[in-house]
Design a protein around this motif. Structure first.
Motif, mmCIF file in Angstrom:
data_model
loop_
_atom_site.group_PDB
_atom_site.id
_atom_site.type_symbol
_atom_site.label_atom_id
_atom_site.label_comp_id
_atom_site.label_asym_id
_atom_site.label_seq_id
_atom_site.Cartn_x
_atom_site.Cartn_y
_atom_site.Cartn_z
ATOM 1 N N GLN A 107 3.070 -9.407 -11.793
ATOM 2 C CA GLN A 107 2.256 -8.624 -10.867
ATOM 3 C C GLN A 107 3.021 -8.470 -9.570
ATOM 4 O O GLN A 107 3.581 -9.442 -9.056
ATOM 5 C CB GLN A 107 0.920 -9.326 -10.579
ATOM 6 N N ILE A 108 3.049 -7.255 -9.061
ATOM 7 C CA ILE A 108 3.610 -7.037 -7.724
ATOM 8 C C ILE A 108 2.623 -7.613 -6.718
ATOM 9 O O ILE A 108 1.430 -7.343 -6.792
ATOM 10 C CB ILE A 108 3.834 -5.536 -7.440
ATOM 11 N N LYS A 109 3.118 -8.420 -5.783
ATOM 12 C CA LYS A 109 2.230 -9.058 -4.806
ATOM 13 C C LYS A 109 1.775 -8.059 -3.737
ATOM 14 O O LYS A 109 2.522 -7.158 -3.370
ATOM 15 C CB LYS A 109 2.965 -10.202 -4.109
ATOM 16 N N GLU A 110 0.563 -8.258 -3.264
ATOM 17 C CA GLU A 110 0.050 -7.467 -2.163
ATOM 18 C C GLU A 110 0.577 -8.041 -0.869
ATOM 19 O O GLU A 110 0.440 -9.224 -0.627
ATOM 20 C CB GLU A 110 -1.488 -7.520 -2.096
ATOM 21 N N ILE A 111 1.194 -7.204 -0.080
ATOM 22 C CA ILE A 111 1.601 -7.643 1.274
ATOM 23 C C ILE A 111 1.402 -6.487 2.226
ATOM 24 O O ILE A 111 1.377 -5.360 1.873
ATOM 25 C CB ILE A 111 3.025 -8.186 1.353
ATOM 26 N N ARG A 133 -5.127 -14.016 -5.767
ATOM 27 C CA ARG A 133 -4.881 -12.666 -6.257
ATOM 28 C C ARG A 133 -5.634 -12.457 -7.558
ATOM 29 O O ARG A 133 -5.837 -13.394 -8.325
ATOM 30 C CB ARG A 133 -3.400 -12.439 -6.522
ATOM 31 N N THR A 134 -5.987 -11.219 -7.792
ATOM 32 C CA THR A 134 -6.547 -10.846 -9.084
ATOM 33 C C THR A 134 -5.701 -9.713 -9.631
ATOM 34 O O THR A 134 -5.062 -8.982 -8.870
ATOM 35 C CB THR A 134 -8.012 -10.383 -8.960
ATOM 36 N N ASP A 170 0.821 -1.212 0.000
ATOM 37 C CA ASP A 170 0.000 0.000 0.000
ATOM 38 C C ASP A 170 0.854 1.260 0.000
ATOM 39 O O ASP A 170 0.362 2.351 -0.298
ATOM 40 C CB ASP A 170 -0.944 0.026 1.210
ATOM 41 N N TRP A 171 2.133 1.148 0.334
ATOM 42 C CA TRP A 171 3.037 2.308 0.354
ATOM 43 C C TRP A 171 3.504 2.705 -1.038
ATOM 44 O O TRP A 171 4.128 3.756 -1.204
ATOM 45 C CB TRP A 171 4.239 2.032 1.232
ATOM 46 N N ILE A 172 3.245 1.892 -2.053
ATOM 47 C CA ILE A 172 3.598 2.283 -3.421
ATOM 48 C C ILE A 172 2.721 3.474 -3.789
ATOM 49 O O ILE A 172 1.503 3.430 -3.635
ATOM 50 C CB ILE A 172 3.397 1.122 -4.415
ATOM 51 N N PRO A 215 -5.102 -3.793 -3.021
ATOM 52 C CA PRO A 215 -4.938 -3.423 -1.609
ATOM 53 C C PRO A 215 -4.340 -4.567 -0.802
ATOM 54 O O PRO A 215 -4.659 -5.726 -1.039
ATOM 55 C CB PRO A 215 -6.359 -3.121 -1.145
ATOM 56 N N ALA A 216 -3.478 -4.216 0.123
ATOM 57 C CA ALA A 216 -2.883 -5.228 0.994
ATOM 58 C C ALA A 216 -3.964 -5.802 1.905
ATOM 59 O O ALA A 216 -4.903 -5.095 2.275
ATOM 60 C CB ALA A 216 -1.766 -4.615 1.836
#
Length: 165
Positions: free
Chosen positions: A161-165, A123-124, A85-87, A105-106
């Motif tokens: 895809q960048i993963k949500e964490i 993930r989508t 979420d900080w991106i 969203p994380a």
């Protein structure tokens, strides 16, 4: 006083694994301040054990030295842990323009221990090429641990895809 502020210089340093993003875009650059005559830079890794941290540190030191800041101290800050979420919105737009799906969203988690889930992450992602939401994950890991591989069912293009964490 230097021509550019230390923060302005640090904000130009790019991520070694995602060079289309600055460390500021990625949300890794936490703080830049001057203590006495030393520029103190704080960064947070996207993952514990991130192999790019040494390069990030060296790139920050070199950029600040080139800009005339003689004393630089780059510190790793682990708390709070980095979140996708900080991106920044600018960073998300740069990822999409570069063919990489930005994270959603994380997941919201309560404070305390992180529960271990043994099933696959659900993930989508929207295809950064054609914009279709009809995509599938082909591998949990991409070229780095923070990315997954996906394929668009509509246009057939593979993408990360960048993963949500």
């Amino acid at each position: 006083m230097k021509g550019r502020t230390a923060r302005a210089v640090a904000e130009t340093v790019t991520d070694p694994e995602l060079p289309l993003l600055t460390l500021a875009d990625l949300g890794v650059l936490r703080d830049v301040r001057v203590e006495g005559g030393t520029v103190v830079v704080e960064i947070t890794p996207t993952y514990s054990g991130c192999p790019a941290m040494g390069v990030m540190r060296a790139d920050l030191v070199h950029a600040l030295h080139r800009a005339g800041f003689a004393d630089v101290d780059v510190r790793t800050v682990l708390a709070p842990a980095w979140s996708s979420d900080w991106i920044t919105e600018t960073g998300r737009a740069k990822l999409a323009a570069g063919g990489i799906a930005p994270p959603g969203p994380a997941p919201a988690r309560p404070t305390g221990p992180v529960p271990l889930r043994l099933g696959p992450a659900l993930r989508t992602a929207t295809c950064p090429v054609c914009g279709s939401p009809d995509t599938e994950q082909t591998s949990e890991f991409g070229s780095t641990a923070c990315k997954a591989l996906r394929r668009c069912r509509a246009c057939g293009e593979p993408f990360e895809q960048i993963k949500e964490i």
